[in-house]
Each structure stands twice: as C-alpha cells, then as structure tokens.
Design an enzyme around this catalytic site. Structure first.
Site, short mmCIF file in Angstrom:
data_model
loop_
_atom_site.label_atom_id
_atom_site.label_comp_id
_atom_site.label_asym_id
_atom_site.label_seq_id
_atom_site.Cartn_x
_atom_site.Cartn_y
_atom_site.Cartn_z
N ASN A 143 0.23 10.48 -27.97
CA ASN A 143 -0.64 10.98 -29.05
C ASN A 143 0.16 11.80 -30.06
O ASN A 143 -0.04 11.67 -31.26
CB ASN A 143 -1.80 11.80 -28.49
CG ASN A 143 -2.93 10.93 -28.00
OD1 ASN A 143 -3.67 10.38 -28.81
ND2 ASN A 143 -3.02 10.76 -26.69
N GLU A 165 -7.47 6.63 -28.89
CA GLU A 165 -6.90 7.93 -29.26
C GLU A 165 -5.91 7.79 -30.42
O GLU A 165 -5.96 8.56 -31.39
CB GLU A 165 -6.20 8.57 -28.05
CG GLU A 165 -7.19 8.95 -26.96
CD GLU A 165 -6.56 9.68 -25.79
OE1 GLU A 165 -7.24 10.52 -25.19
OE2 GLU A 165 -5.38 9.41 -25.46
N GLY A 171 3.39 12.14 -24.40
CA GLY A 171 3.36 12.45 -25.83
C GLY A 171 3.09 11.26 -26.73
O GLY A 171 3.47 11.28 -27.90
N HIS A 175 -10.06 14.65 -25.50
CA HIS A 175 -10.37 14.46 -24.08
C HIS A 175 -10.62 12.97 -23.85
O HIS A 175 -11.34 12.34 -24.62
CB HIS A 175 -11.60 15.29 -23.70
CG HIS A 175 -11.86 15.26 -22.23
ND1 HIS A 175 -11.13 16.02 -21.34
CD2 HIS A 175 -12.72 14.50 -21.50
CE1 HIS A 175 -11.56 15.75 -20.11
NE2 HIS A 175 -12.51 14.83 -20.18
C1 GAR Z 1 -4.47 11.62 -23.29
O1 GAR Z 1 -5.20 10.51 -22.82
C2 GAR Z 1 -5.39 12.80 -23.51
O2 GAR Z 1 -6.70 12.46 -23.87
C3 GAR Z 1 -5.39 13.43 -22.15
O3 GAR Z 1 -4.06 13.32 -21.71
C4 GAR Z 1 -3.50 12.11 -22.22
C5 GAR Z 1 -2.12 12.42 -22.78
O4 GAR Z 1 -1.47 11.25 -23.14
N1 GAR Z 1 -5.84 14.80 -22.20
C6 GAR Z 1 -6.54 15.38 -21.25
O5 GAR Z 1 -6.82 14.83 -20.20
C7 GAR Z 1 -6.95 16.82 -21.55
N2 GAR Z 1 -7.99 17.24 -20.66
P1 GAR Z 1 -0.15 11.27 -24.03
O6 GAR Z 1 0.81 12.27 -23.41
O7 GAR Z 1 0.36 9.89 -23.95
O8 GAR Z 1 -0.56 11.68 -25.42
#
Ligand code: GAR
Length: 189
Positions: free
Chosen positions: A14, A173, A12, A103
């Site tokens: 992001n 991101e 989490g 993504h």
């Molecule tokens: C992020 O890098 C996002 O882009 C990816 O999961 C990660 C979650 O990180 N999403 C995907 O791969 C969707 N296909 P987080 O939990 O630290 O936000």
C-alpha cells in the site's frame, strides 16, 4: 506538494501504491515513513525511493520526541498503511482529523485488537461470508473505531482461501487508498 507521513509494519504494497500515485501526479509527496519492524519490506521501499524513515519501538512511540519529529515534516495527512500497533492518544491528539487507516474488511465487522492482515481474511473465510472489502477510516484512540470515510466491497467465493481473498483485498486497497487520500487532501484546504 502536501507532505504525507506513512506508518507501516510490513511488506508495504500500500505504501508503494501511494508513493507511485503521488510521484505520478505531483499533488502530494510521501515525506517520511515510520516503521516498527526492522525487517519490514516497506523499509526497502523507503531506501529505494530515498524517503527518510524512522524505526520506532514500544518506547519511542510513547515519547513526545516522535510527535516533534513528525511535526517537523508539517504533514497534511498521516496514513496508516498496514501499521499493526495502536496509535497512542497523544499522537491522535497532536494531529486532529489528519490520521487515517485502511482496514482489510468491512468494519465494524472483523475489526479490533488482533484483527489485522491475514487474521482478518482467515476469520472472514471461516465464517463463510459472501462478501468482504476494505474500510478507510479516521483514527481515534480505539482500534478500528474512527469515522468511516469509504468502504469498497468484493465477493468472497466458496472457493476463496485466506490467500486468494487477501489478493482481492489488496487490489481494492491499491486502487482506492491513493485516490481517497488525494480526495481528502483536496477537500482539506
Ligand atoms: C493491508 O491489507 C492492510 O489493510 C492491513 O495490512 C495489510 C498491509 O499490507 N492492515 C491491517 O490489518 C490494519 N488493521 P501491505 O504491507 O502490503 O500494504
């Protein structure tokens, strides 16, 4: 303040960046977090930030009750921030043009079923790519195929590992995702 619903499955970071961004500027607020993993770090963030959350499973994501629960929050936008399941068509149809995903690669490369999180970075490094990046896109009923809103690029060094590439991608991101959400919210109404 425009309500945002976040869907997330993992740590989490992001979600945390989005929550912090809008807490600081007050233009929107994260009203609900939807999560499919009881052990996900994003639930600790929800509890700490006192944001309500729904824990869903393979059955509840198919039911109209979830759409009704989401609609109660009158979301201006639904943001997939590391959500690892496909969004079923009935949810896509219930919130047309309002669901976006991030993504961790430059779609259409390295997208589709099974391409998520670390798997993406492993594939990019194994292929010897010279660059990677992030794609923020609208969500339709197919994995990673909705219209692209924005992409940001970063170099992949020969010395990069999947872990070091993941760190570069997370930086992009956290910088671009909250700003893109704000831009979209501002241009919606
Ligand atoms: C992020 O890098 C996002 O882009 C990816 O999961 C990660 C979650 O990180 N999403 C995907 O791969 C969707 N296909 P987080 O939990 O630290 O936000």
């Amino acid at each position: 303040m425009k309500p945002i619903i976040i869907f997330a499955s993992g740590t989490g970071t992001n979600a945390a960046a989005i929550i912090a961004h809008f807490k600081n500027n007050g233009r929107a607020r994260v009203a609900l977090i939807v999560c499919n993993n009881p052990d996900a770090g994003v639930l600790d963030i929800a509890r700490k930030e006192e944001i309500p959350y729904l824990l869903i499973d393979r059955q509840t994501i198919k039911q109209t009750l979830l759409v009704e629960q989401m609609a109660d929050y009158k979301p201006s936008m639904i943001v997939l921030a590391g959500f690892m399941w496909k969004i079923p068509e009935h949810i896509v149809n219930a919130f047309p043009g309002k669901i976006i995903n991030i993504h961790p690669a430059l779609l259409p490369k390295y997208g589709g079923k099974g391409m998520y999180g670390h798997h993406v970075h492993e594939a990019v490094v194994a292929a010897g790519e010279k660059e990677s990046g992030i794609t923020i896109h609208y969500v339709n009923e197919h994995y990673d195929e909705g219209n692209i809103i924005v992409q940001a690029h970063c170099a992949v060094a020969q010395t990069d590992s999947p872990d070091s590439l993941a760190a570069k991608i997370h930086k992009l991101e956290h910088f671009y995702f909250p700003k893109t959400i704000e831009f979209l919210l501002d241009s919606m109404y």
